[in-house]
Write a protein that holds these residues in place. Sequence first.
Motif, PDB file in Angstrom:
ATOM      1  N   PHE A 198       2.951  -6.054   3.412  1.00  0.00           N
ATOM      2  CA  PHE A 198       1.675  -6.155   2.707  1.00  0.00           C
ATOM      3  C   PHE A 198       1.504  -7.337   2.090  1.00  0.00           C
ATOM      4  CE2 PHE A 198      -1.612  -5.654  -0.518  1.00  0.00           C
ATOM      5  CZ  PHE A 198      -2.689  -5.087   0.229  1.00  0.00           C
ATOM      6  N   TYR A 199       2.108  -7.924   1.014  1.00  0.00           N
ATOM      7  CA  TYR A 199       2.005  -9.165   0.253  1.00  0.00           C
ATOM      8  C   TYR A 199       2.200 -10.238   1.126  1.00  0.00           C
ATOM      9  CZ  TYR A 199       1.101  -6.666  -4.114  1.00  0.00           C
ATOM     10  OH  TYR A 199       0.621  -5.876  -4.902  1.00  0.00           O
ATOM     11  N   THR A 233      -1.028 -10.517   3.280  1.00  0.00           N
ATOM     12  CA  THR A 233      -2.132 -11.020   2.199  1.00  0.00           C
ATOM     13  C   THR A 233      -1.993 -12.378   1.683  1.00  0.00           C
ATOM     14  OG1 THR A 233      -1.361  -9.714   0.524  1.00  0.00           O
ATOM     15  CG2 THR A 233      -3.015  -8.553   1.718  1.00  0.00           C
ATOM     16  N   THR A 251      -9.551 -14.829   1.615  1.00  0.00           N
ATOM     17  CA  THR A 251      -9.830 -13.796   0.395  1.00  0.00           C
ATOM     18  C   THR A 251     -10.808 -14.902  -0.524  1.00  0.00           C
ATOM     19  OG1 THR A 251      -7.926 -12.859   0.475  1.00  0.00           O
ATOM     20  CG2 THR A 251      -9.017 -12.832  -1.785  1.00  0.00           C
ATOM     21  N   PRO A 264     -11.752  -9.323  -1.826  1.00  0.00           N
ATOM     22  CA  PRO A 264     -10.355  -9.040  -1.140  1.00  0.00           C
ATOM     23  C   PRO A 264     -10.067  -8.226  -0.070  1.00  0.00           C
ATOM     24  CG  PRO A 264     -10.361  -8.037  -3.238  1.00  0.00           C
ATOM     25  CD  PRO A 264     -11.746  -8.540  -3.115  1.00  0.00           C
ATOM     26  N   SER A 308      -6.963  -7.491   3.129  1.00  0.00           N
ATOM     27  CA  SER A 308      -6.132  -6.259   2.654  1.00  0.00           C
ATOM     28  C   SER A 308      -6.324  -5.242   3.713  1.00  0.00           C
ATOM     29  CB  SER A 308      -6.463  -5.579   1.426  1.00  0.00           C
ATOM     30  OG  SER A 308      -7.962  -5.510   1.101  1.00  0.00           O
ATOM     31  N   PHE A 340      -3.456  -3.754   5.760  1.00  0.00           N
ATOM     32  CA  PHE A 340      -3.161  -2.276   6.049  1.00  0.00           C
ATOM     33  C   PHE A 340      -2.948  -1.954   7.337  1.00  0.00           C
ATOM     34  CE2 PHE A 340      -6.018  -1.423   1.939  1.00  0.00           C
ATOM     35  CZ  PHE A 340      -5.094  -1.158   1.203  1.00  0.00           C
ATOM     36  N   ILE A 359      -4.449  -9.335  -5.332  1.00  0.00           N
ATOM     37  CA  ILE A 359      -4.829 -10.417  -3.973  1.00  0.00           C
ATOM     38  C   ILE A 359      -5.671 -11.180  -4.646  1.00  0.00           C
ATOM     39  CG2 ILE A 359      -5.982 -10.666  -1.862  1.00  0.00           C
ATOM     40  CD1 ILE A 359      -4.863  -7.879  -1.150  1.00  0.00           C
ATOM     41  N   SER A 360      -7.002 -10.851  -5.234  1.00  0.00           N
ATOM     42  CA  SER A 360      -8.045 -11.619  -5.834  1.00  0.00           C
ATOM     43  C   SER A 360      -7.596 -12.599  -6.896  1.00  0.00           C
ATOM     44  CB  SER A 360      -9.096 -10.876  -6.560  1.00  0.00           C
ATOM     45  OG  SER A 360      -9.809 -10.238  -5.563  1.00  0.00           O
TER      46      SER A 360
END
Lengths: 533, 75
Positions: A321-322, A325, A334, A347, A351, A355, B35-36
């Motif tokens: 995930f990280y 992103t 983003t 975001p 994401s 996901f 994330i933001s």
Amino acid sequence: MGSYISIAYLLFFLPITVFVYIVMPKKVKPFVLLTASVVFAYLISNFYIAYLVITTVSVYVAALLMEKSKQKCRDALPAAENREEKKAIKRRYASKQRLIVVLVIILNIGILSVLKYSQFFVTNINSIIRLFDSGYKIPLPKFAACIGISFYTLQAVSYVHDVYKDKIKADKNFGRLALFMSFFPIIMEGPICRYSDTAMALWEGKRIDYKNFTFGLQRIAFGIMKKVVAADRLNIIVTAIFREFEYRNFDGGIVFLGAVLYTIELYMEFSGTIDVVIGTAEIFGIKIPENFRQPFFSKSITEFWQRWHITLGTWFRDYIFYPVTMSKGMKKLTKTCRKKLGRDYGPMPASIIAFFCVWACNGLWHGAGWEFIMFGMYHFVLISLGSLILPLSNKVLPRLHIDRNKLPYRIFTILRTCILVCLGEMLFNARGAKEAIKMVKVLFTKFTFKSFFNGSIFTIGMDRFDYIVLLCMVAIVFAVGLMKEKGISPREWLAGKHIVLRWSVYLGMLLVIILFGAYGTGYIPINPIYANF
Amino acid sequence: MDRLIEILEDIQPDADYETCTTLIDDHILGSLQIISLVAEIEDEFDISIPTVEIKPENFNSAQALWEMIQRLEDE
């Protein structure tokens, strides 16, 4: 030895290992655990243990090579004359390290993929070939994998990745790394441990003390109770509903009952085994991460996955995930979306892409089949929808004077989550994607409660007595969960009580296991579900 | 530090960033907010936050975030 909840493990393997561990001096204790782990791995996987050896040796060597390259880089930096030169030196060594980490990850994920997914892959290719009526068929490859390969491969990948990212140092002690990779309580069904959390404690050779020993035994007894009283009791009815539902023409009510009972069975089996695993490690004074935190108290699917199979979820979060992103492209996306879509939805695009990657991998990790991909996509859709709806519900609920923190709303969200989870588990346990779709169809087109009142539910594998025992067991697990939710440790709470009450509970647990365990004719013990993943 | 607090308040207004030290542990900042936050901090302070820095101890309080920013600025 097919399971941790077996006579062979509980009455022979574990007591012998504990005894030898106690009598050996501190320096030898880690080697006792390592030897026991190698013997255990051999007993469950036979010569396929070779895959575990290949993985361990490959990550050991790769990590040392990366460490060597990092040291060379540090030695070369002082000679650099300016910032640019320093950057160039760093880049040169970083690319070498990247090559090593990529190669070793490809090797290990490659082994896992070939052993686990080649049949699925070839079956799908054959289906495509059949469309062209060519008559040609690729023979199905047959591989046997080492039990627990899906668990230890993820541990191996996290180890080399963390060395590459400078989170940990490469371990020069091969024995310590081998014990981290193969520690016998976690090799079959996890939890998926991180090197930084467990490796040092495993190699420490801690003395077994009275508290750890008794607390460990209590946790093991609770796990056995969950498995033999609830999960094994549910095996026949769940198998009947899922495997014979078309042939026996079950209605939607029975299909729904099957979904609920399978979810209970899966939880009791998996969390029960994890109790035995964590209890075993606790005896040796080793704290391994929890895999469950009262998942059926979750108020959303996102929260459910933060409480169910926690170590798999955090693995996917940290290593898929990280990184997705936080990749350059996604960060740019983003930033652009925040300007155009605002704070709440900015975001989302990045994401949702992440996901998708996480849930495709999560589905495939659980098994090679379209039903598992469907299971992953089901949760992907639910979690994405949940994220999209949240900003809207944050605005709408106060206007409707609904307080999220009030008990009725909390109960509503918990029940909603439980129903969605049960439907997901139904897809997961179906005999294939087609069967899963048929079950969903029956659920929505032939739903009736008739079978609950005409006695049909007592003829599928559980009689009235079985239902009563099951309900009592669910009530006990619920009460223990409720205590934990309120921040009370049930074992610490019990330890503070009078000796008579304490021992009544211990003996009561033993009696429940002996008297109400699903043994003998009419019952078929369930095989460890997660060991096959 | 003031600019960091402004960014945090823009991303998640419902927290006291002067005192709170459990932004991650208490789920005040979720993955979407992180994330933001990373995107905004990188833009504002002209740094790059690698994924290894995304851990609770760096995001649990405004102070911890500030220390991470200063460390990454020095590198």
